[in-house]
Motif scaffolding. Structure first.
Motif, PDB file in Angstrom:
ATOM      1  N   VAL A 196      56.057 -24.632 -31.488  1.00 15.63           N
ATOM      2  CA  VAL A 196      57.103 -25.378 -31.142  1.00 15.63           C
ATOM      3  C   VAL A 196      58.246 -24.462 -30.424  1.00 15.63           C
ATOM      4  O   VAL A 196      58.899 -25.120 -29.355  1.00 15.63           O
ATOM      5  CB  VAL A 196      57.764 -26.129 -32.244  1.00 15.63           C
ATOM      6  CG1 VAL A 196      57.058 -27.322 -32.563  1.00 15.63           C
ATOM      7  CG2 VAL A 196      57.996 -25.473 -33.410  1.00 15.63           C
ATOM      8  N   ASN A 197      58.442 -23.119 -30.937  1.00 20.08           N
ATOM      9  CA  ASN A 197      59.613 -22.559 -30.413  1.00 20.08           C
ATOM     10  C   ASN A 197      59.373 -21.736 -29.101  1.00 20.08           C
ATOM     11  O   ASN A 197      59.911 -20.972 -28.793  1.00 20.08           O
ATOM     12  CB  ASN A 197      59.959 -21.659 -31.470  1.00 20.08           C
ATOM     13  CG  ASN A 197      58.920 -20.756 -32.276  1.00 20.08           C
ATOM     14  OD1 ASN A 197      57.921 -20.973 -31.952  1.00 20.08           O
ATOM     15  ND2 ASN A 197      59.673 -19.799 -32.972  1.00 20.08           N
ATOM     16  N   HIS A 235      58.571 -15.715 -31.852  1.00 18.81           N
ATOM     17  CA  HIS A 235      59.752 -16.464 -31.195  1.00 18.81           C
ATOM     18  C   HIS A 235      60.741 -16.746 -32.128  1.00 18.81           C
ATOM     19  O   HIS A 235      61.513 -17.554 -31.446  1.00 18.81           O
ATOM     20  CB  HIS A 235      59.122 -17.681 -30.405  1.00 18.81           C
ATOM     21  CG  HIS A 235      58.044 -17.305 -29.431  1.00 18.81           C
ATOM     22  ND1 HIS A 235      58.129 -16.120 -28.333  1.00 18.81           N
ATOM     23  CD2 HIS A 235      56.703 -17.621 -29.442  1.00 18.81           C
ATOM     24  CE1 HIS A 235      56.973 -16.163 -27.645  1.00 18.81           C
ATOM     25  NE2 HIS A 235      56.126 -17.104 -28.434  1.00 18.81           N
ATOM     26  N   MET A 236      60.808 -16.269 -33.140  1.00 23.28           N
ATOM     27  CA  MET A 236      61.912 -16.775 -34.230  1.00 23.28           C
ATOM     28  C   MET A 236      63.086 -15.759 -33.710  1.00 23.28           C
ATOM     29  O   MET A 236      63.395 -14.854 -34.480  1.00 23.28           O
ATOM     30  CB  MET A 236      61.507 -16.537 -35.557  1.00 23.28           C
ATOM     31  CG  MET A 236      60.693 -17.937 -35.897  1.00 23.28           C
ATOM     32  SD  MET A 236      60.596 -17.893 -37.697  1.00 23.28           S
ATOM     33  CE  MET A 236      59.810 -19.407 -37.812  1.00 23.28           C
ATOM     34  N   PHE A 240      67.970 -19.312 -32.923  1.00 24.05           N
ATOM     35  CA  PHE A 240      66.921 -20.507 -33.707  1.00 24.05           C
ATOM     36  C   PHE A 240      67.282 -20.249 -35.203  1.00 24.05           C
ATOM     37  O   PHE A 240      67.580 -21.321 -35.735  1.00 24.05           O
ATOM     38  CB  PHE A 240      65.608 -20.141 -33.527  1.00 24.05           C
ATOM     39  CG  PHE A 240      64.841 -21.148 -34.323  1.00 24.05           C
ATOM     40  CD1 PHE A 240      64.661 -22.361 -34.375  1.00 24.05           C
ATOM     41  CD2 PHE A 240      64.050 -20.442 -35.556  1.00 24.05           C
ATOM     42  CE1 PHE A 240      63.919 -22.997 -35.102  1.00 24.05           C
ATOM     43  CE2 PHE A 240      63.562 -20.968 -36.392  1.00 24.05           C
ATOM     44  CZ  PHE A 240      63.264 -22.265 -36.445  1.00 24.05           C
ATOM     45  N   ILE A 241      67.391 -19.183 -35.823  1.00 25.56           N
ATOM     46  CA  ILE A 241      67.615 -19.132 -37.062  1.00 25.56           C
ATOM     47  C   ILE A 241      68.995 -19.372 -37.557  1.00 25.56           C
ATOM     48  O   ILE A 241      69.059 -20.131 -38.493  1.00 25.56           O
ATOM     49  CB  ILE A 241      67.399 -17.768 -37.606  1.00 25.56           C
ATOM     50  CG1 ILE A 241      65.773 -17.260 -37.568  1.00 25.56           C
ATOM     51  CG2 ILE A 241      67.864 -17.284 -39.200  1.00 25.56           C
ATOM     52  CD1 ILE A 241      65.220 -15.912 -37.824  1.00 25.56           C
ATOM     53  N   LYS A 242      69.691 -19.107 -36.591  1.00 24.23           N
ATOM     54  CA  LYS A 242      71.321 -19.729 -37.163  1.00 24.23           C
ATOM     55  C   LYS A 242      71.387 -21.133 -36.828  1.00 24.23           C
ATOM     56  O   LYS A 242      71.880 -21.945 -37.712  1.00 24.23           O
ATOM     57  CB  LYS A 242      72.288 -18.994 -36.170  1.00 24.23           C
ATOM     58  CG  LYS A 242      72.432 -17.371 -36.361  1.00 24.23           C
ATOM     59  CD  LYS A 242      73.492 -16.925 -35.570  1.00 24.23           C
ATOM     60  CE  LYS A 242      73.669 -15.330 -35.841  1.00 24.23           C
ATOM     61  NZ  LYS A 242      73.763 -14.715 -34.539  1.00 24.23           N
ATOM     62  N   GLU A 243      70.754 -21.571 -35.903  1.00 22.16           N
ATOM     63  CA  GLU A 243      70.916 -23.103 -35.777  1.00 22.16           C
ATOM     64  C   GLU A 243      70.271 -23.777 -36.948  1.00 22.16           C
ATOM     65  O   GLU A 243      70.547 -24.895 -37.360  1.00 22.16           O
ATOM     66  CB  GLU A 243      70.182 -23.430 -34.483  1.00 22.16           C
ATOM     67  CG  GLU A 243      70.042 -24.852 -34.013  1.00 22.16           C
ATOM     68  CD  GLU A 243      71.657 -25.493 -33.628  1.00 22.16           C
ATOM     69  OE1 GLU A 243      72.409 -24.695 -33.414  1.00 22.16           O
ATOM     70  OE2 GLU A 243      71.865 -26.756 -34.069  1.00 22.16           O
ATOM     71  N   GLU A 283      63.038 -13.053 -44.365  1.00 22.46           N
ATOM     72  CA  GLU A 283      64.297 -12.575 -45.230  1.00 22.46           C
ATOM     73  C   GLU A 283      65.596 -12.912 -44.536  1.00 22.46           C
ATOM     74  O   GLU A 283      66.368 -13.690 -45.006  1.00 22.46           O
ATOM     75  CB  GLU A 283      64.480 -11.106 -45.361  1.00 22.46           C
ATOM     76  CG  GLU A 283      63.291 -10.641 -46.413  1.00 22.46           C
ATOM     77  CD  GLU A 283      62.904  -9.298 -46.559  1.00 22.46           C
ATOM     78  OE1 GLU A 283      63.330  -8.643 -45.730  1.00 22.46           O
ATOM     79  OE2 GLU A 283      62.030  -8.954 -47.395  1.00 22.46           O
ATOM     80  N   LYS A 284      65.651 -13.327 -43.271  1.00 22.10           N
ATOM     81  CA  LYS A 284      66.903 -13.513 -42.687  1.00 22.10           C
ATOM     82  C   LYS A 284      67.122 -15.162 -42.793  1.00 22.10           C
ATOM     83  O   LYS A 284      67.959 -15.640 -42.811  1.00 22.10           O
ATOM     84  CB  LYS A 284      66.731 -13.344 -41.016  1.00 22.10           C
ATOM     85  CG  LYS A 284      68.068 -13.664 -40.345  1.00 22.10           C
ATOM     86  CD  LYS A 284      68.662 -12.446 -39.439  1.00 22.10           C
ATOM     87  CE  LYS A 284      69.952 -13.124 -38.845  1.00 22.10           C
ATOM     88  NZ  LYS A 284      70.687 -11.939 -38.228  1.00 22.10           N
ATOM     89  N   ILE A 285      66.053 -15.764 -42.770  1.00 22.15           N
ATOM     90  CA  ILE A 285      66.125 -17.393 -43.038  1.00 22.15           C
ATOM     91  C   ILE A 285      66.420 -17.595 -44.471  1.00 22.15           C
ATOM     92  O   ILE A 285      67.150 -18.544 -44.642  1.00 22.15           O
ATOM     93  CB  ILE A 285      64.580 -17.940 -42.660  1.00 22.15           C
ATOM     94  CG1 ILE A 285      64.365 -17.806 -41.185  1.00 22.15           C
ATOM     95  CG2 ILE A 285      64.517 -19.445 -43.136  1.00 22.15           C
ATOM     96  CD1 ILE A 285      62.936 -18.380 -40.672  1.00 22.15           C
TER      97      ILE A 285
END
Ligand code: 5AD
Ligand code: SF4
Length: 431
Positions: A196-197, A235-236, A240-243, A283-285
């Motif tokens: 998807v990304n 592709h993360m 994207f992670i912030k959104e 980990e960021k997520i």
């Protein structure tokens, strides 16, 4: 009197959506009705999966069985991913099959049912813009395709050979579909694509990517929940992670397919990322989205996977503590590069590793569930249990059960978690 069709669906959500499209076409264009009873069907179809060897074996036993019990003159069709990759061989092996319809060709369903021996399996065929009639099997949640096919070349995976090259569906088509289902009262949409990304890569507008799509969909009046499956770890990006973290409409749960924790196995799998990259993204997520539910896919026993490689996978599980793990023993697939790799791993070793992954997850699952006690979640109810109990999903994708009745189905309510069950949470409605 209208004719009846029976349709069995194997495989992933993509197949579930393809089946819904075929059902819509048969109902509106051919005046067919669906039946759950194979014996009374005039048309019997199986929508197949080819990701591992097992579902393919099931295909032939299943159609053999259908052929024995079917009504005289009832037709049998094989659709989906195995239809694509086995093509006319299906009719050679099972001559009673009337037609074969590949995953990329399902818009042709109303034509092939009338052509004895039809084989439509072209993976370059593009029905991504085809305006299917509408049918949804779930009144509360809607699957929406955002892309077809896959441009990756993971060495174990048959999907590029069954679903072809990746095509992104134009943004306005997706937005229109989402707006339509929201107006129908659907609370949750789930965006579907193999990756998807990487959304937008085949469109001629640089600003359109997956994050932009999520932002655009969130603006639809009345939309409540957005899920998606599956993103690719490679592709993360941070954007994207912030959104994902800040957008209140995006559910707090994400499927990140790890496949292996060993950088060397990942290289052989051609996944394009390392163990460190995966850990960094996951980990960021976790850092930006507290209480997020992270699920994953793991393949054990990939060719050349050493004990050390496997320990790397166990190490990633220890570090990320996935809320759910879908584990698979590697299965050799035709057309893939890994099919010809030396040093295939024995079933005994793969089975042992599979059990270790399952046990590792079990060892911490209870603690995860317990940590949810006293928390309050928005739950979308979609099922009834025994008398007076209903079930649903929290935004972070836990199954939550509580007292309630059918009138609650399709609604979102706040539930305070009181206790844990084996694989779910139970609580009381507090709003
Ligand atoms: N063998 C085992 N598992 C596979 N998957 C894909 N191809 C194979 C294979 N050849 C798994 C991957 C993927 C999930 C849908 O199926 O983990 O993410
Ligand atoms: Fe879905 Fe892949 Fe199975 Fe096709 S092969 S049904 S895309 S899981």
């Amino acid at each position: 009197m209208s004719k009846k069709f029976f349709l069995e669906t194997l495989g992933c959500q993509m197949n579930v959506r393809d089946s819904e499209h075929m059902i819509a076409e048969l109902r509106t264009k051919k005046n067919y009705e669906q039946t759950d009873d194979v014996k009374e069907a005039d048309l019997i179809m199986i929508n197949t999966c080819s990701i591992r060897e097992k579902p393919v074996a099931k295909l032939f036993s299943e159609i053999g069985h259908f052929n024995k019990i079917k009504k005289k003159n009832a037709k049998i069709g094989v659709c989906g991913c195995s239809a694509t990759h086995l093509g006319k061989d299906i009719i050679k092996r099972a001559p009673f099959v009337d037609f074969v319809l590949g995953a990329r060709n399902i818009s042709k369903i109303t034509k092939v049912i009338d052509i004895k021996g039809a084989v439509e399996v072209d993976i370059d065929y593009d029905d991504s813009l085809y305006a299917f009639d509408d049918y949804r099997s779930n009144p509360y949640k809607a699957y929406i395709n955002i892309s077809m096919g896959c441009n990756k070349s993971c060495s174990y995976c048959i999907v590029p050979f069954t679903r072809g090259k990746e095509i992104s569906i134009p943004l306005d088509i997706i937005v229109n579909e989402a707006s339509r289902v929201v107006k129908l009262g659907i609370k949750e949409i789930c965006l579907l694509g193999q990756n998807v990304n990487s959304y937008g890569s085949s469109l001629n507008d640089k600003k359109i990517n997956f994050t932009y799509l999520l932002q655009t969909l969130s603006e639809i009046d009345g939309i409540e929940r957005i899920r998606f499956t599956s993103p690719h770890p490679l592709h993360m990006d941070d954007e994207f992670i912030k959104e994902f973290a800040k957008n209140p409409y995006i559910c707090n749960s994400i499927h990140i397919p790890l496949q292996s924790g060993s950088s060397s196995v990942l290289k052989n799998m051609r996944r394009g990322y390392t163990k460190e990259w995966f850990l960094n993204r996951a980990e960021k997520i976790r850092e930006l989205s507290p209480d997020v539910g992270i699920t994953t896919d793991i393949i054990v026993g990939f060719p050349n996977e050493s004990d050390e490689d496997f320990l790397d996978t166990m190490d990633v599980i220890d570090k990320i503590r996935f809320e759910q793990i879908f584990n698979f023993k590697y299965s050799k697939r035709p057309h893939t590069t890994a099919e010809n790799f030396d040093n295939q791993i024995s079933d005994e070793v793969s089975s042992k590793r599979l059990t270790e992954v399952i046990n590792k997850h079990k060892s911490y699952n209870f603690d995860i569930l317990k940590s949810k006690i006293d928390k309050t979640y928005d739950v979308l109810f979609d099922g009834t249990r025994e008398d007076g109990i209903i079930s649903g999903k929290s935004s972070n994708n836990f199954t939550v059960i509580t007292k309630g009745d059918k009138s609650m189905l399709g609604k979102i309510a706040k539930v305070k978690i009181i206790e844990t069950k084996k694989n779910s949470l139970s609580g009381i409605i507090v709003n």
